[in-house]
Design an enzyme around this catalytic site. Structure first.
Site, PDB file in Angstrom:
ATOM      1  N   LYS A 169       0.942  -1.239   0.106  1.00 48.77           N
ATOM      2  CA  LYS A 169      -0.084  -0.038   0.001  1.00 48.77           C
ATOM      3  C   LYS A 169       0.786   1.188  -0.060  1.00 48.77           C
ATOM      4  O   LYS A 169       1.698   1.419   0.804  1.00 48.77           O
ATOM      5  CB  LYS A 169      -0.953   0.001   1.195  1.00 48.77           C
ATOM      6  CG  LYS A 169      -1.951   1.004   1.065  1.00 48.77           C
ATOM      7  CD  LYS A 169      -2.553   1.813   2.171  1.00 48.77           C
ATOM      8  CE  LYS A 169      -1.876   3.133   2.383  1.00 48.77           C
ATOM      9  NZ  LYS A 169      -2.070   4.085   1.648  1.00 48.77           N
ATOM     10  N   GLY A 222       6.436   4.572   8.747  1.00 47.39           N
ATOM     11  CA  GLY A 222       5.782   5.738   8.808  1.00 47.39           C
ATOM     12  C   GLY A 222       5.887   6.239  10.152  1.00 47.39           C
ATOM     13  O   GLY A 222       6.893   5.981  10.956  1.00 47.39           O
ATOM     14  N   THR A 226       1.044   5.683  13.663  1.00 51.76           N
ATOM     15  CA  THR A 226       0.429   4.917  12.837  1.00 51.76           C
ATOM     16  C   THR A 226       1.024   3.671  13.265  1.00 51.76           C
ATOM     17  O   THR A 226       0.558   2.322  13.161  1.00 51.76           O
ATOM     18  CB  THR A 226       0.710   5.135  11.708  1.00 51.76           C
ATOM     19  OG1 THR A 226       0.557   6.280  11.262  1.00 51.76           O
ATOM     20  CG2 THR A 226      -0.226   4.539  10.493  1.00 51.76           C
ATOM     21  N   GLY A 227       2.483   3.311  13.485  1.00 47.50           N
ATOM     22  CA  GLY A 227       3.176   2.232  13.927  1.00 47.50           C
ATOM     23  C   GLY A 227       2.549   1.593  15.001  1.00 47.50           C
ATOM     24  O   GLY A 227       2.357   0.390  15.262  1.00 47.50           O
ATOM     25  N   GLU A 380       9.433  14.881  15.993  1.00 50.71           N
ATOM     26  CA  GLU A 380      10.116  14.952  15.026  1.00 50.71           C
ATOM     27  C   GLU A 380       9.770  15.922  14.019  1.00 50.71           C
ATOM     28  O   GLU A 380       8.698  16.207  13.471  1.00 50.71           O
ATOM     29  CB  GLU A 380       9.682  13.501  14.333  1.00 50.71           C
ATOM     30  CG  GLU A 380      10.452  13.215  13.320  1.00 50.71           C
ATOM     31  CD  GLU A 380       9.990  12.217  12.285  1.00 50.71           C
ATOM     32  OE1 GLU A 380       8.759  11.579  12.630  1.00 50.71           O
ATOM     33  OE2 GLU A 380      10.894  11.502  11.565  1.00 50.71           O
TER      34      GLU A 380
HETATM   35  P1  NAP Z   1       1.963   8.055   8.286  1.00 52.51           P
HETATM   36  O1  NAP Z   1       1.022   9.069   8.201  1.00 52.51           O
HETATM   37  O2  NAP Z   1       2.189   7.113   9.305  1.00 52.51           O
HETATM   38  O3  NAP Z   1       1.731   6.874   6.712  1.00 52.51           O
HETATM   39  C1  NAP Z   1       2.494   5.864   6.442  1.00 52.51           C
HETATM   40  C2  NAP Z   1       1.770   4.913   5.626  1.00 52.51           C
HETATM   41  O4  NAP Z   1       0.758   4.188   6.547  1.00 52.51           O
HETATM   42  C3  NAP Z   1       0.825   5.575   4.566  1.00 52.51           C
HETATM   43  O5  NAP Z   1       0.900   4.671   3.441  1.00 52.51           O
HETATM   44  C4  NAP Z   1      -0.676   5.797   5.106  1.00 52.51           C
HETATM   45  O6  NAP Z   1      -1.610   5.717   4.384  1.00 52.51           O
HETATM   46  C5  NAP Z   1      -0.560   4.385   5.863  1.00 52.51           C
HETATM   47  N1  NAP Z   1      -1.402   4.463   7.068  1.00 52.51           N
HETATM   48  C6  NAP Z   1      -1.989   5.579   7.672  1.00 52.51           C
HETATM   49  N2  NAP Z   1      -2.729   5.337   8.663  1.00 52.51           N
HETATM   50  C7  NAP Z   1      -2.931   3.892   8.606  1.00 52.51           C
HETATM   51  C8  NAP Z   1      -3.523   2.785   9.468  1.00 52.51           C
HETATM   52  N3  NAP Z   1      -4.368   3.368  10.547  1.00 52.51           N
HETATM   53  N4  NAP Z   1      -3.351   1.602   9.162  1.00 52.51           N
HETATM   54  C9  NAP Z   1      -2.509   1.266   8.154  1.00 52.51           C
HETATM   55  N5  NAP Z   1      -1.846   1.935   7.502  1.00 52.51           N
HETATM   56  C10 NAP Z   1      -1.968   3.375   7.563  1.00 52.51           C
HETATM   57  O7  NAP Z   1       3.529   8.442   7.747  1.00 52.51           O
HETATM   58  P2  NAP Z   1       3.853   9.448   6.665  1.00 52.51           P
HETATM   59  O8  NAP Z   1       3.577  10.933   7.388  1.00 52.51           O
HETATM   60  O9  NAP Z   1       3.721   8.988   5.414  1.00 52.51           O
HETATM   61  O10 NAP Z   1       5.408   9.278   6.741  1.00 52.51           O
HETATM   62  C11 NAP Z   1       6.280  10.069   7.689  1.00 52.51           C
HETATM   63  C12 NAP Z   1       6.786   9.381   8.601  1.00 52.51           C
HETATM   64  O11 NAP Z   1       7.568   8.344   8.150  1.00 52.51           O
HETATM   65  C13 NAP Z   1       8.089  10.205   9.443  1.00 52.51           C
HETATM   66  O12 NAP Z   1       7.527  10.002  10.754  1.00 52.51           O
HETATM   67  C14 NAP Z   1       9.238   9.483   8.787  1.00 52.51           C
HETATM   68  O13 NAP Z   1      10.392   9.662   9.985  1.00 52.51           O
HETATM   69  C15 NAP Z   1       8.755   8.153   9.139  1.00 52.51           C
HETATM   70  N6  NAP Z   1       9.880   7.373   8.035  1.00 52.51           N
HETATM   71  C16 NAP Z   1      10.700   6.137   8.793  1.00 52.51           C
HETATM   72  C17 NAP Z   1      11.645   5.709   8.075  1.00 52.51           C
HETATM   73  C18 NAP Z   1      12.435   4.648   8.895  1.00 52.51           C
HETATM   74  O14 NAP Z   1      13.084   3.826   8.278  1.00 52.51           O
HETATM   75  N7  NAP Z   1      12.376   4.466  10.160  1.00 52.51           N
HETATM   76  C19 NAP Z   1      11.914   5.944   6.686  1.00 52.51           C
HETATM   77  C20 NAP Z   1      10.947   6.964   6.241  1.00 52.51           C
HETATM   78  C21 NAP Z   1       9.884   7.716   6.973  1.00 52.51           C
HETATM   79  P3  NAP Z   1      -2.287   7.133   3.612  1.00 52.51           P
HETATM   80  O15 NAP Z   1      -1.136   7.880   2.985  1.00 52.51           O
HETATM   81  O16 NAP Z   1      -3.156   6.652   2.803  1.00 52.51           O
HETATM   82  O17 NAP Z   1      -2.508   7.969   4.803  1.00 52.51           O
END
Ligand code: NAP
Length: 476
Positions: A169, A222, A226-227, A380
């Site tokens: 996804k 993410g 969400t995690g 963050e």
């Molecule tokens: P996010 O809001 O958590 O979204 C990540 C993914 O999860 C998207 O595909 C989102 O879909 C989906 N999602 C949202 N709610 C969900 C739920 N309840 N159940 C299952 N999936 C769900 O994160 P983001 O804003 O896209 O990304 C930024 C974050 O990613 C930052 O915190 C960054 O540090 C982190 N990140 C971490 C790493 C690492 O390797 N540690 C690498 C890159 C980024 P939708 O787009 O449809 O909402």
């Protein structure tokens, strides 16, 4: 574009779509299906049906297909980079780098095709044992918008080479590059159903994948919240998870550091991808004795960064990816000014001029004299804002650096090996750099501690996240 399920381009069951917006211009560049629970379930069924065929061919045969795909992607790297820049906002140079990263990761895992076999273990006074490694079955990958191509590779590389099938996804802001890469994998001979892409809201498509009884493992990248939601849902179903979450990486600049190198490290570490990198430098701690000189040098470097549409030449930093992120950064700076939480040395505003009217642009920003309780140090900050804090000693720097709920990356800049070792030992982080920051490589394990996540990606260790280990003991 359409979703990819069972090797076919399909619309959502309800026929609905949503728009994909170019963050530099505000223009609609495409639309994708707004997938439903039903679509996610159909994709899981397709992955489940494809599993036994994919798992039964040799890892070398699987590698052959993935190698072919990497070759096609390399040929198409320029057009893929343009697509990535248009949907994500990053500069064309950053996008090319990311597409190159995708092929390197895929090829790295192809190279490991012969490596994941079981072991023979002699058991004294009993006999012997051996272990067998098997793929898990259907896995789900849920990914963010900041590095959609690279993070896709981090998941599909180890998952597919080890014989699993996958439903991915993409983030709703950046599905186009993921869909295009998946269609190239199909073109290269990936059997139907082995890799499926379902677009649509995380709460609907993502949660359906996490809850599905046929999905054996979830690999998520993410935000922390969400995690946690995914971990909760997965725990009740006893599923494996890899969680790559947020970070607030500290960078410590000691008094003996090479300041030119450290300035370049901070510039790249903070402002690459408009500050939207999980392991970006998000908090900078600099020794008092060199602070004034270092901050001046850094300010000069920041003022030289050219902000603009990533498609244009000579641009160093594109816009933020989306409206929510843009509003967050603006609000953060408003709060710094209202509460007098630090001195903005440069940046802090939306750039002026017609080129910036419709995009989510923000100036690269440097803030000093930031109090320890500021949101800039606690949260963050996923954008081009760098808070600097002066410290008297390495001890004080490490204590301040560790004062965070995150534990993704950290860097220490010094020529003194004793100081470096203290940093390696005492900094709470999954990855620690010496005299560099941000660098990742397919062969190097990557992941966080504390709230930054569970599990590792990249390197051979990532394979075990996608393999089940069975032990057989034999009495002789
Ligand atoms: P996010 O809001 O958590 O979204 C990540 C993914 O999860 C998207 O595909 C989102 O879909 C989906 N999602 C949202 N709610 C969900 C739920 N309840 N159940 C299952 N999936 C769900 O994160 P983001 O804003 O896209 O990304 C930024 C974050 O990613 C930052 O915190 C960054 O540090 C982190 N990140 C971490 C790493 C690492 O390797 N540690 C690498 C890159 C980024 P939708 O787009 O449809 O909402």
């Amino acid at each position: 574009m359409k979703m990819l399920i069972n090797g076919k381009s399909v619309e959502a069951c309800n026929g609905e779509f949503f728009d994909i917006i170019n963050p530099a211009t505000g223009e609609r560049i495409d639309r994708v299906p707004k997938g439903t629970e039903n679509d996610a379930t159909i994709a899981v069924e397709a992955a489940s049906s494809a599993f036994s065929g994919w798992a039964s061919i040799s890892p070398q045969q699987r590698a052959g297909i993935l190698y072919r795909a990497a070759g096609i992607i390399r040929q198409k790297k320029d057009e893929l980079a343009v697509l990535l820049t248009r949907e994500q906002g990053k500069t064309l140079a950053e996008a090319k780098n990311e597409i190159a990263g995708f092929t390197k990761v895929l090829e790295y895992y192809c190279g490991l095709a012969s490596s994941f076999h079981g072991d023979f273990i002699s058991v004294p006074q009993n006999g012997y044992a051996f272990t067998v490694k098997k793929p898990l079955g259907v896995c789900a990958a849920i990914i963010p918008w900041n590095m959609p191509a690279l993070i896709m590779a981090w998941k599909i590389g180890p998952a597919l080479i080890s014989g699993n099938t996958l439903v991915l996804k993409p983030a709703s802001n950046t599905p186009l590059t993921n869909l295009t890469l998946a269609s190239i994998l199909s073109e290269a001979g990936l059997p139907s159903g082995v890799l499926n892409i379902v677009t649509g809201p995380g709460e609907v498509v993502g949660e359906t994948l996490v809850k599905s009884p046929k999905v054996k493992k979830i690999s998520f990248t993410g935000e922390v919240e969400t995690g946690k939601r995914i971990a909760e849902l997965a725990a009740g179903r006893m599923k494996r998870v890899t969680l790559e979450l947020g970070g607030s990486d500290p960078m410590i600049v000691c008094d003996d550091a090479n300041l030119e190198d450290a300035v370049l490290g901070a510039l790249r570490g903070r402002y690459y991808n408009c500050g939207q990198t999980c392991t970006a430098v998000k908090r900078l701690f600099v020794f008092e004795s060199i602070a004034e000189k270092f901050i001046k040098m850094l300010e000069t470097g920041i003022r030289n960064l050219r902000v603009g549409n990533g498609m244009h030449e000579n641009i160093d930093m594109g816009p933020l990816n989306n409206h929510r992120q843009w509003e967050y950064i603006k609000e953060l700076i408003r709060e710094v000014e209202e509460k007098d939480e630090g001195r903005i040395i440069t940046g802090g505003r939306v750039p002026e001029g017609s080129a910036f009217n419709k995009g989510y642009f923000f100036e690269p920003t440097l803030i000093k004299d930031v109090p320890r309780e500021s949101r800039l140090l606690k949260e963050e900050v996923f954008g081009p804002v760098l808070p600097v804090v002066q410290v008297k000693s390495l001890e004080e720097a490490i204590e301040a650096a560790n004062n965070s709920s995150y534990g993704l990356g950290a860097s220490i800049w010094t020529k003194n090996l004793d100081q470096a070792h203290i940093g390696f030992e005492q900094l709470n982080a999954g990855i620690i750099w010496l005299n560099q920051h941000l660098k990742v490589a397919p062969e190097v394990p990557f992941g966080g501690t504390r709230e930054s996540g569970i599990g590792r990606e990249n390197g051979p260790d990532a394979l075990s996240e996608y393999l089940d280990l069975k032990t057989v003991m034999i009495k002789t």
